[in-house]
Structures are given as structure tokens and as C-alpha cells.
Design a protein around this motif. Structure first.
Motif, PDB file in Angstrom:
ATOM      1  N   SER A 255     -37.621 -13.093 -42.835  1.00 56.37           N
ATOM      2  CA  SER A 255     -36.520 -13.337 -41.898  1.00 56.37           C
ATOM      3  C   SER A 255     -36.390 -14.829 -41.603  1.00 56.37           C
ATOM      4  O   SER A 255     -35.279 -15.369 -41.562  1.00 56.37           O
ATOM      5  CB  SER A 255     -36.735 -12.554 -40.600  1.00 56.37           C
TER       6      SER A 255
ATOM      7  N   VAL B 156     -31.771 -11.573 -45.774  1.00 58.64           N
ATOM      8  CA  VAL B 156     -30.890 -10.694 -45.011  1.00 58.64           C
ATOM      9  C   VAL B 156     -31.408  -9.263 -45.057  1.00 58.64           C
ATOM     10  O   VAL B 156     -31.447  -8.640 -46.121  1.00 58.64           O
ATOM     11  CB  VAL B 156     -29.450 -10.760 -45.561  1.00 58.64           C
TER      12      VAL B 156
ATOM     13  N   PHE C 280     -33.597  -4.835 -47.521  1.00 59.72           N
ATOM     14  CA  PHE C 280     -33.048  -6.189 -47.514  1.00 59.72           C
ATOM     15  C   PHE C 280     -32.243  -6.399 -48.781  1.00 59.72           C
ATOM     16  O   PHE C 280     -32.301  -5.609 -49.727  1.00 59.72           O
ATOM     17  CB  PHE C 280     -34.138  -7.251 -47.345  1.00 59.72           C
TER      18      PHE C 280
END
Length: 129
Positions: A93, A98, A114
């Protein structure tokens, strides 16, 4: 016993693939060999791993280019196992990775989906003990 050694992953360019997988996910660059004619043999894998590697591949034609980020039809196609979900989720992160959902606990472990910058969906997964 046969082993799956490498899995091809289409990326817009070798360098963009290396930037994400090595620079942001912390994978190691196993090899980057110039094969001539603009083609390279680029293998990356999680640090310390000795199993399957990703072969980062530039598309050779428009059909392949259209598949970047959609090699699995929108499904999660890749699974990154960890022994410390919280550590890796936080680190990823912080690197700008993302996540498409909050971490969740399932019968098989702690997981969150992700996406790489090319559109491929991945599970970050710490298997249940």
C-alpha cells in the motif's frame, strides 16, 4: 516430477514490468537477457523464492497488446502467498499498489485482491494455518 518453471505475463514494456514487480512489489530480477531484435528474456520472482518465475513479455502484435491486463478475462489470475499478510499489505500500500478491496478472512486464509498497473488482478494471500 515436471515443474512449472515460468509463466508469461504480457506487459506494455519490459522496463515498466520491472519497475512494478521489482520496484514496488520487491521481486528479484532473476535475469534480463537481450535476445536481439528488441526482444529480452526477463524473469522476476519474489525475493528468496526458488519456484515459478514470471516471464515479462512485451506484445509482439496488436492481438497480444489487446490482452495486456486481461489475460484471464477479468478473473484473479495470479496468487502471491505471504507468511505475514499485514506486513506485506502495508508495504505494498505504501508503494502505491492498488487494492480493490479491504483485507478479509476466509476459511483458506487472509486475502485481498490487488491490481497491477497493467490491469491484472492478483490475490495477496496468507494461507490459513
Amino acid at each position: 516430477m515436471p515443474t512449472i518453471a515460468n509463466v508469461s505475463l504480457l506487459v506494455p514494456s519490459y522496463d515498466e514490468g520491472i519497475t512494478f514487480y521489482v520496484g514496488k512489489l520487491g521481486f528479484e530480477l532473476v535475469t534480463d537477457t537481450d535476445l536481439g531484435g528488441g526482444v529480452r528474456w526477463v524473469l522476476v520472482r519474489p525475493k528468496g523464492g526458488n519456484g515459478t518465475a514470471l516471464l515479462l513479455a512485451e506484445p509482439g502484435n496488436e492481438r497480444q497488446a489487446a490482452r495486456i491486463g486481461d489475460q484471464t478475462g477479468g478473473r484473479v489470475g495470479f496468487f502471491l502467498f505471504t507468511d505475514d499478510f499485514a506486513r506485506d499489505h502495508e508495504s505494498m500500500s505504501e508503494q502505491g499498489v492498488v487494492f480493490l478491496e479491504a483485507p478479509r478472512t476466509e476459511s483458506y486464509g487472509t486475502v485481498a485482491v490487488f491490481m497491477d498497473p497493467f490491469g491484472n488482478k492478483w490475490d495477496l494471500l496468507q494461507p490459513a494455518a
